[in-house]
Design a protein around this motif. Structure first.
Motif, mmCIF file in Angstrom:
data_model
loop_
_atom_site.group_PDB
_atom_site.id
_atom_site.type_symbol
_atom_site.label_atom_id
_atom_site.label_comp_id
_atom_site.label_asym_id
_atom_site.label_seq_id
_atom_site.Cartn_x
_atom_site.Cartn_y
_atom_site.Cartn_z
ATOM 1 N N GLU A 110 -3.106 10.407 -1.762
ATOM 2 C CA GLU A 110 -3.575 9.427 -2.737
ATOM 3 C C GLU A 110 -3.043 8.074 -2.278
ATOM 4 O OE1 GLU A 110 -2.488 10.276 -6.764
ATOM 5 O OE2 GLU A 110 -3.011 12.394 -6.555
ATOM 6 N N GLU A 111 -3.895 7.052 -2.375
ATOM 7 C CA GLU A 111 -3.490 5.728 -1.908
ATOM 8 C C GLU A 111 -3.745 4.681 -2.983
ATOM 9 O OE1 GLU A 111 -5.114 2.622 1.389
ATOM 10 O OE2 GLU A 111 -4.695 4.648 2.107
ATOM 11 N N THR A 112 -2.777 3.796 -3.176
ATOM 12 C CA THR A 112 -2.936 2.663 -4.085
ATOM 13 C C THR A 112 -2.457 1.404 -3.373
ATOM 14 O OG1 THR A 112 -0.739 3.001 -5.053
ATOM 15 C CG2 THR A 112 -2.587 4.039 -6.190
ATOM 16 N N THR A 113 -3.091 0.276 -3.706
ATOM 17 C CA THR A 113 -2.691 -1.003 -3.141
ATOM 18 C C THR A 113 -2.493 -1.999 -4.275
ATOM 19 O OG1 THR A 113 -3.908 -0.579 -1.100
ATOM 20 C CG2 THR A 113 -3.346 -2.865 -1.558
ATOM 21 N N HIS A 114 -1.391 -2.735 -4.227
ATOM 22 C CA HIS A 114 -1.066 -3.745 -5.229
ATOM 23 C C HIS A 114 -0.689 -5.038 -4.522
ATOM 24 C CE1 HIS A 114 -0.939 -0.719 -8.416
ATOM 25 N NE2 HIS A 114 -0.275 0.037 -7.559
ATOM 26 N N SER A 115 -1.016 -6.161 -5.159
ATOM 27 C CA SER A 115 -0.624 -7.474 -4.639
ATOM 28 C C SER A 115 0.297 -8.151 -5.640
ATOM 29 C CB SER A 115 -1.851 -8.348 -4.409
ATOM 30 O OG SER A 115 -2.616 -7.831 -3.348
ATOM 31 N N TYR A 116 1.315 -8.822 -5.117
ATOM 32 C CA TYR A 116 2.298 -9.497 -5.951
ATOM 33 C C TYR A 116 2.603 -10.878 -5.382
ATOM 34 C CZ TYR A 116 3.202 -4.625 -7.219
ATOM 35 O OH TYR A 116 3.068 -3.315 -7.611
ATOM 36 N N GLN A 117 2.915 -11.811 -6.265
ATOM 37 C CA GLN A 117 3.488 -13.083 -5.858
ATOM 38 C C GLN A 117 4.992 -12.851 -5.822
ATOM 39 O OE1 GLN A 117 1.926 -15.983 -5.040
ATOM 40 N NE2 GLN A 117 0.007 -14.874 -5.252
ATOM 41 N N THR A 174 7.226 -9.637 8.298
ATOM 42 C CA THR A 174 5.823 -9.751 7.902
ATOM 43 C C THR A 174 5.162 -8.404 7.662
ATOM 44 O OG1 THR A 174 5.154 -9.833 10.223
ATOM 45 C CG2 THR A 174 5.469 -11.954 9.087
ATOM 46 N N HIS A 175 5.725 -7.328 8.214
ATOM 47 C CA HIS A 175 5.126 -6.007 8.023
ATOM 48 C C HIS A 175 6.238 -4.957 8.004
ATOM 49 C CE1 HIS A 175 1.936 -2.798 9.297
ATOM 50 N NE2 HIS A 175 2.289 -2.714 8.036
ATOM 51 N N ILE A 176 6.309 -4.221 6.904
ATOM 52 C CA ILE A 176 7.326 -3.190 6.730
ATOM 53 C C ILE A 176 6.602 -1.849 6.603
ATOM 54 C CG2 ILE A 176 9.169 -2.347 5.218
ATOM 55 C CD1 ILE A 176 9.127 -5.479 4.250
ATOM 56 N N GLU A 177 7.035 -0.871 7.388
ATOM 57 C CA GLU A 177 6.462 0.472 7.306
ATOM 58 C C GLU A 177 7.591 1.451 7.026
ATOM 59 O OE1 GLU A 177 2.916 1.032 10.276
ATOM 60 O OE2 GLU A 177 4.577 -0.006 11.284
ATOM 61 N N LEU A 178 7.344 2.327 6.061
ATOM 62 C CA LEU A 178 8.350 3.278 5.622
ATOM 63 C C LEU A 178 7.654 4.608 5.345
ATOM 64 C CD1 LEU A 178 11.372 3.156 4.847
ATOM 65 C CD2 LEU A 178 10.665 2.420 2.575
ATOM 66 N N LEU A 224 4.857 3.832 2.736
ATOM 67 C CA LEU A 224 4.689 2.472 2.217
ATOM 68 C C LEU A 224 4.384 1.536 3.367
ATOM 69 C CD1 LEU A 224 7.718 2.080 -0.231
ATOM 70 C CD2 LEU A 224 5.360 2.605 -0.806
ATOM 71 N N SER A 225 3.422 0.666 3.152
ATOM 72 C CA SER A 225 3.118 -0.398 4.090
ATOM 73 C C SER A 225 3.132 -1.687 3.278
ATOM 74 C CB SER A 225 1.740 -0.179 4.725
ATOM 75 O OG SER A 225 1.407 -1.283 5.529
ATOM 76 N N THR A 265 0.865 -1.179 0.000
ATOM 77 C CA THR A 265 0.000 0.000 0.000
ATOM 78 C C THR A 265 0.899 1.225 0.000
ATOM 79 O OG1 THR A 265 -1.730 -1.171 1.210
ATOM 80 C CG2 THR A 265 -1.832 1.241 1.213
ATOM 81 N N ALA A 266 0.721 2.067 -1.012
ATOM 82 C CA ALA A 266 1.529 3.277 -1.142
ATOM 83 C C ALA A 266 0.630 4.499 -1.002
ATOM 84 C CB ALA A 266 2.228 3.300 -2.497
#
Length: 137
Positions: free
Chosen positions: A19-26, A111-115, A131-132, A9-10
């Motif tokens: 503005e917020e966007t969320t993306h999922s990746y393998q 498991t969880h990165i916050e920047l 960034l989360s 999540t950016a």
């Protein structure tokens, strides 16, 4: 090397509005001497496929992107770092000031990165960024 699901999540703020966007990746997650590495591929508008690697250590996060765009950004809490960003439109000089860097671990895996950071591109203020990143097996 573990197969993981990465949810990124950016948030981005320039003129007061977020503005917020969320993306999922393998992706993949692996531990090597003194660091964890997360890797995944993303599609970047007008640039195509980009391979992304996050190197996580106790003191810093290094973001490496290679492909249609390329960069190597270093994030260290309380520090300003300089790097460059190569895009289809040419190179940009970047300066990043990191306000927050937190990595949470479960069963010794990140498991969880916050920047949170402020960004300047070619000496022009480009806003605040957060960034989360959630990592699941």
């Amino acid at each position: 090397m573990l197969d993981v699901q990465i949810e990124l999540t950016a948030k981005h703020r320039v003129d007061g509005d977020w503005e917020e966007t969320t993306h999922s990746y393998q992706g993949k997650c692996v531990q090597k001497v003194g660091a964890w590495y997360l890797t995944y591929k993303e599609q970047v508008e007008s640039a195509g496929e980009v391979s992304t690697t996050l190197k996580l250590t106790e003191q810093s996060i290094t973001l490496v992107r290679q492909g249609g765009v390329s960069t190597r950004q270093q994030f260290e809490k309380g520090a300003s770092t300089h790097s460059s960003y190569q895009s289809p439109y040419g190179p940009f000089a970047m300066e990043t000031h990191t306000n927050k860097l937190r990595i949470r671990y479960e069963q010794e895996m990140p498991t969880h990165i916050e920047l949170a950071y402020q960004l300047w591109m070619n000496e022009q203020y480009a806003g605040e960024h957060e960034l989360s990143i959630l990592v699941r097996k």
